[in-house]
Design a protein around this motif. Structure first.
Motif, PDB file in Angstrom:
ATOM      1  N   ARG A  42       9.007  -9.989 -18.213  1.00 31.02           N
ATOM      2  CA  ARG A  42       8.372  -8.668 -18.103  1.00 31.02           C
ATOM      3  C   ARG A  42       9.336  -7.644 -17.517  1.00 31.02           C
ATOM      4  N   LYS A  43      10.175  -8.086 -16.573  1.00 29.52           N
ATOM      5  CA  LYS A  43      11.185  -7.175 -16.028  1.00 29.52           C
ATOM      6  C   LYS A  43      12.175  -6.767 -17.123  1.00 29.52           C
ATOM      7  N   GLU A  85       8.585 -20.170 -31.419  1.00 31.81           N
ATOM      8  CA  GLU A  85       8.969 -19.991 -30.020  1.00 31.81           C
ATOM      9  C   GLU A  85       8.600 -18.606 -29.503  1.00 31.81           C
ATOM     10  N   ILE A  86       8.798 -17.591 -30.325  1.00 34.42           N
ATOM     11  CA  ILE A  86       8.477 -16.227 -29.892  1.00 34.42           C
ATOM     12  C   ILE A  86       6.977 -16.074 -29.662  1.00 34.42           C
ATOM     13  N   GLN A  87       6.157 -16.697 -30.531  1.00 37.86           N
ATOM     14  CA  GLN A  87       4.718 -16.699 -30.292  1.00 37.86           C
ATOM     15  C   GLN A  87       4.392 -17.369 -28.961  1.00 37.86           C
ATOM     16  N   GLY A  88       5.051 -18.495 -28.689  1.00 36.03           N
ATOM     17  CA  GLY A  88       4.812 -19.198 -27.436  1.00 36.03           C
ATOM     18  C   GLY A  88       5.234 -18.384 -26.223  1.00 36.03           C
ATOM     19  N   ILE A  89       6.364 -17.683 -26.322  1.00 41.77           N
ATOM     20  CA  ILE A  89       6.820 -16.830 -25.223  1.00 41.77           C
ATOM     21  C   ILE A  89       5.797 -15.737 -24.934  1.00 41.77           C
ATOM     22  N   ALA A  90       5.308 -15.097 -25.976  1.00 41.15           N
ATOM     23  CA  ALA A  90       4.311 -14.042 -25.792  1.00 41.15           C
ATOM     24  C   ALA A  90       3.074 -14.593 -25.079  1.00 41.15           C
ATOM     25  N   GLN A  91       2.605 -15.741 -25.534  1.00 38.30           N
ATOM     26  CA  GLN A  91       1.428 -16.350 -24.924  1.00 38.30           C
ATOM     27  C   GLN A  91       1.693 -16.720 -23.469  1.00 38.30           C
ATOM     28  N   GLY A  92       2.812 -17.383 -23.217  1.00 34.21           N
ATOM     29  CA  GLY A  92       3.101 -17.866 -21.879  1.00 34.21           C
ATOM     30  C   GLY A  92       3.387 -16.761 -20.883  1.00 34.21           C
ATOM     31  N   ALA A  93       4.034 -15.687 -21.339  1.00 37.87           N
ATOM     32  CA  ALA A  93       4.409 -14.594 -20.439  1.00 37.87           C
ATOM     33  C   ALA A  93       3.336 -13.514 -20.344  1.00 37.87           C
ATOM     34  N   GLY A  94       2.303 -13.602 -21.187  1.00 36.88           N
ATOM     35  CA  GLY A  94       1.246 -12.602 -21.149  1.00 36.88           C
ATOM     36  C   GLY A  94       1.676 -11.250 -21.679  1.00 36.88           C
TER      37      GLY A  94
END
Length: 366
Positions: A42-43, A85-94
């Motif tokens: 997010r940063k 992986e990008i879908q997973g990053i979005a989900q995991g990082a909110g």
């Protein structure tokens, strides 16, 4: 302080980039990544958005996300595991999927204003090193805030090579090695003809799905690329290759006397007409390349990790210098310095500028 120890060496910081290991399916890798690095991701998003808004008018975050997602079909076509992986990053990082894609292709989104100059790379074949261990790496030049959001990520998918990479948090690809003895590093190049297509940052890890530089070069050439990018590659045999690419074509450069280097302008005769850098920007790139080549040649046969660390700390040609500090030239600094021993599975990484930081060794957990 030990007697005779240089003050600069004694005062170097031992601060290092954080390390994370992600394993499983690519969707699981992305989710683990997003959850573990959520604050840094997010940063990174916030810094990147702030930089973009300082240069152009962004109508809305929704408009930016829609622009970023135009590139998604090309990722799905050529490397669907990245999309997972990008879908997973979005989900995991909110964060939204559009924001997650924005982090993969900042340069393409920034294309309508002046690009910065980024990075000086090298590859040294066994015959030019001290002990026969091939070396590859670079000083990575980006705005200073990337020193705050950089991570070292080990990707261990259920199928295919594992990769060890330095990357800004939230990106699935930047620079590094795989566990088959391959190393891939990269430089910014400026050309016309940028288009919606496969993002440039993803090319490095796409190449690392292969075991040889010839296979990797063929893979990179086969995709519908969005933008220009230089890739310098080395495989387990110690063979190196530099691939200058623009969206519609590419040209390869071979090592000379076991040494290969690149900066941010076209070198191949067949690609000179693509050059769009001018003036001091072009001079900066030429000086850095000349200095890198001269230092490598002067140490030929003596090069090892320790020698490369000192070489990458060089500031003799300031402001057009290999080790870049704030205020030297443009908005970039050397935010990280990386030396890889692909055949040993080692990455030696210093936060930048590297004359102020010690290198730390990262290796595969297996």
């Amino acid at each position: 302080m030990q007697q005779g120890q240089p003050f600069e060496q004694a005062s170097r910081s031992t601060q290092s980039f954080p390390y994370y290991r992600f394993s499983g399916t690519h969707r699981e890798i992305g989710r683990q990544y997003g959850e573990a690095c959520a604050p840094l991701i997010r940063k990174h998003r916030d810094y990147a958005l702030e930089r973009l808004r300082s240069k152009v008018v962004v109508p809305s975050l929704q408009a930016l996300e829609e622009e970023a997602l135009k590139y998604r079909p090309y990722v799905q076509q050529y490397a669907p595991f990245f999309d997972e992986e990008i879908q997973g990053i979005a989900q995991g990082a909110g964060i939204s999927l559009g924001e997650a894609y924005f982090l993969q292709l900042r340069a393409e989104i920034y294309q309508h204003f002046d690009a910065t100059d980024e990075c000086t790379t090298f590859a040294v074949s066994p015959e030019a090193t001290l002990d026969g261990t091939p070396l590859i790496g670079q000083n990575a030049d980006l705005p200073a805030f990337y020193g705050e959001v950089g991570i070292v990520a080990e990707y261990v998918p259920d199928a295919g090579p594992a990769c060890l990479m330095l990357t800004p948090a939230g990106q699935v690809s930047y620079i590094g090695i795989n566990d088959c003895g391959m190393g891939v590093f990269a430089n910014f190049l400026v050309s016309d003809g940028w288009r919606v297509g496969f993002p440039r940052y993803l090319l490095s890890r796409l190449a690392l799905t292969k075991n040889s530089v010839d296979e990797a070069a063929a893979q990179v050439k086969s995709v519908y690329r969005a933008s220009s990018r230089n890739l310098i590659m080395m495989d387990k045999t110690g063979r190196s290759l530099d691939l200058e690419t623009v969206p519609a074509r590419a040209a390869a450069l071979e090592a000379t006397n076991g040494i290969l280097a690149h900066s941010n302008h076209f070198v191949s005769e067949s690609m000179l007409e693509e050059e769009r850098k001018t003036g001091e920007d072009l001079e900066n790139s030429r000086v850095r390349l000349g200095r890198m080549r001269a230092l490598l040649e002067s140490k030929r046969g003596l090069l090892d990790v320790a020698a490369m660390q000192e070489l990458l700390r060089d500031r003799e040609t300031a402001p057009h210098t290999l080790c870049r500090m704030p205020g030297d030239f443009g908005e970039s600094i050397t935010f990280a310095s990386v030396i890889a021993e692909p055949t040993k599975g080692n990455l030696w990484i210093a936060i930048g500028p590297p004359h102020q930081y010690e290198y730390k060794r990262y290796t595969f957990s297996s």
